[in-house]
Design an enzyme around this catalytic site. Sequence first.
Site, short mmCIF file in Angstrom:
data_model
loop_
_atom_site.label_atom_id
_atom_site.label_comp_id
_atom_site.label_asym_id
_atom_site.label_seq_id
_atom_site.Cartn_x
_atom_site.Cartn_y
_atom_site.Cartn_z
N ARG A 19 0.64 11.72 0.64
CA ARG A 19 -0.38 11.94 1.66
C ARG A 19 0.14 11.81 3.09
O ARG A 19 -0.12 12.68 3.93
CB ARG A 19 -1.56 11.00 1.44
CG ARG A 19 -2.27 11.23 0.11
CD ARG A 19 -3.26 10.14 -0.17
NE ARG A 19 -2.57 8.88 -0.44
CZ ARG A 19 -3.17 7.70 -0.54
NH1 ARG A 19 -4.48 7.62 -0.39
NH2 ARG A 19 -2.48 6.61 -0.80
N ASP A 131 -5.20 9.47 -3.50
CA ASP A 131 -3.78 9.62 -3.81
C ASP A 131 -3.62 10.59 -4.98
O ASP A 131 -4.12 10.35 -6.07
CB ASP A 131 -3.20 8.25 -4.17
CG ASP A 131 -1.68 8.25 -4.24
OD1 ASP A 131 -1.07 9.34 -4.26
OD2 ASP A 131 -1.11 7.15 -4.28
#
Length: 166
Positions: A19, A131
């Site tokens: 990310r 995530d």
Amino acid sequence: MKERNHLSILFICLGNICRSPAAEAVMRKVADDSHLGRCLHIESAAIGPWHVGDLPDKRMRRHAAARGYTLDSRAQQFNASYFQRFDIIVVMDEENYQAVNRQARSDDDRTKIWRMADYFINYKGRSSVPDPYYGGDSDFELALDLIEDGCQGLLCEIRSILTRKT
């Protein structure tokens, strides 16, 4: 940063391989496309040490490349000294927020910690960028959708801050 018309931004996620490096690349492109790239210093970092020195996850690099982004930064781990180096620290989820907040030494440090979800435009109501590491293609695509949306919202705020600084 010390210069009046510049801001330094750090994106944070758990391992700095999915990310946050994606957010780093997206923000660079968004800033460059808006002619603000020269006003921003952008990096990313991890909460934990697991991937320090590694390139971003190959799946995230592949999905990002399909959208025109290059993810080539190496993972680094956040520590309290980063509060001095960066004006804005953007976290991807609440766990990241708590981990960074625990290292803050002052209220000034805490004001630098921003949640990416607070800048969603099209995804208001979502609380984080999940995530995608243990997920599939759709999880990486969702993470990129959220990151692109959040970076657009961040750009508006950053433009406002830079305007006030001049």
